[in-house]
Motif scaffolding. Structure first.
Motif, PDB file in Angstrom:
ATOM      1  N   GLN A   6       0.861  -1.175   0.000  1.00 46.99           N
ATOM      2  CA  GLN A   6       0.000   0.000   0.000  1.00 46.99           C
ATOM      3  C   GLN A   6       0.901   1.230   0.000  1.00 46.99           C
ATOM      4  OE1 GLN A   6      -3.126   0.716  -0.298  1.00 46.99           O
ATOM      5  NE2 GLN A   6      -3.051   2.828   0.315  1.00 46.99           N
ATOM      6  N   THR A  57      -4.787  -7.065   4.936  1.00 43.79           N
ATOM      7  CA  THR A  57      -4.723  -6.259   6.153  1.00 43.79           C
ATOM      8  C   THR A  57      -3.972  -7.023   7.233  1.00 43.79           C
ATOM      9  OG1 THR A  57      -6.860  -7.087   6.942  1.00 43.79           O
ATOM     10  CG2 THR A  57      -6.891  -5.042   5.666  1.00 43.79           C
ATOM     11  N   ASP A  59      -3.842  -6.820  11.339  1.00 39.06           N
ATOM     12  CA  ASP A  59      -4.516  -6.231  12.508  1.00 39.06           C
ATOM     13  C   ASP A  59      -5.481  -5.121  12.098  1.00 39.06           C
ATOM     14  OD1 ASP A  59      -3.311  -7.916  14.385  1.00 39.06           O
ATOM     15  OD2 ASP A  59      -1.577  -6.592  14.598  1.00 39.06           O
ATOM     16  N   GLY A  60      -6.145  -5.306  10.949  1.00 40.22           N
ATOM     17  CA  GLY A  60      -7.148  -4.360  10.491  1.00 40.22           C
ATOM     18  C   GLY A  60      -6.633  -3.204   9.658  1.00 40.22           C
ATOM     19  N   ASP A  61      -5.322  -3.055   9.531  1.00 39.20           N
ATOM     20  CA  ASP A  61      -4.733  -1.967   8.742  1.00 39.20           C
ATOM     21  C   ASP A  61      -4.315  -2.481   7.373  1.00 39.20           C
ATOM     22  OD1 ASP A  61      -4.919  -0.079  10.849  1.00 39.20           O
ATOM     23  OD2 ASP A  61      -3.048  -0.831  11.710  1.00 39.20           O
ATOM     24  N   ALA A  62      -4.702  -1.767   6.311  1.00 38.33           N
ATOM     25  CA  ALA A  62      -4.335  -2.170   4.955  1.00 38.33           C
ATOM     26  C   ALA A  62      -2.827  -2.035   4.771  1.00 38.33           C
ATOM     27  CB  ALA A  62      -5.063  -1.312   3.933  1.00 38.33           C
ATOM     28  N   VAL A  63      -2.216  -3.110   4.271  1.00 38.59           N
ATOM     29  CA  VAL A  63      -0.769  -3.094   4.032  1.00 38.59           C
ATOM     30  C   VAL A  63      -0.433  -3.332   2.573  1.00 38.59           C
ATOM     31  CG1 VAL A  63      -0.147  -3.757   6.382  1.00 38.59           C
ATOM     32  CG2 VAL A  63      -0.481  -5.529   4.640  1.00 38.59           C
TER      33      VAL A  63
END
Length: 71
Positions: A6, A57, A59-63
């Motif tokens: 991302q 993702t 832990d819920g964060d888009a990477v």
């Protein structure tokens, strides 16, 4: 599978594309995270790069994004 991180733009993220085995273990190793923290969900078709895109993702964060769902 292809993985692109991302970044601010598609062009910038395409410079970071890597080819990985299509497994969660390979993806977790590349991202340096625990495999249990990764989620992959279908995101849609991107005609700009001809990918059926999956969002990754941690832990819920888009990477990043892949062109296949990891097994």
């Amino acid at each position: 599978m292809h993985f692109r991180p991302q970044r601010g733009s598609l062009k910038d993220s395409m410079f970071g594309v890597v080819i990985l085995d299509p497994t969660l273990i390979a993806l977790a190793h590349h991202l340096n995270v625990d495999v249990r923290d990764i989620a992959i969900k279908y995101y849609g078709y991107d005609p700009r790069i001809d990918w059926y895109t999956y969002i990754v993702t941690v832990d819920g964060d888009a990477v990043g994004f892949t062109d296949k769902r990891a097994l």
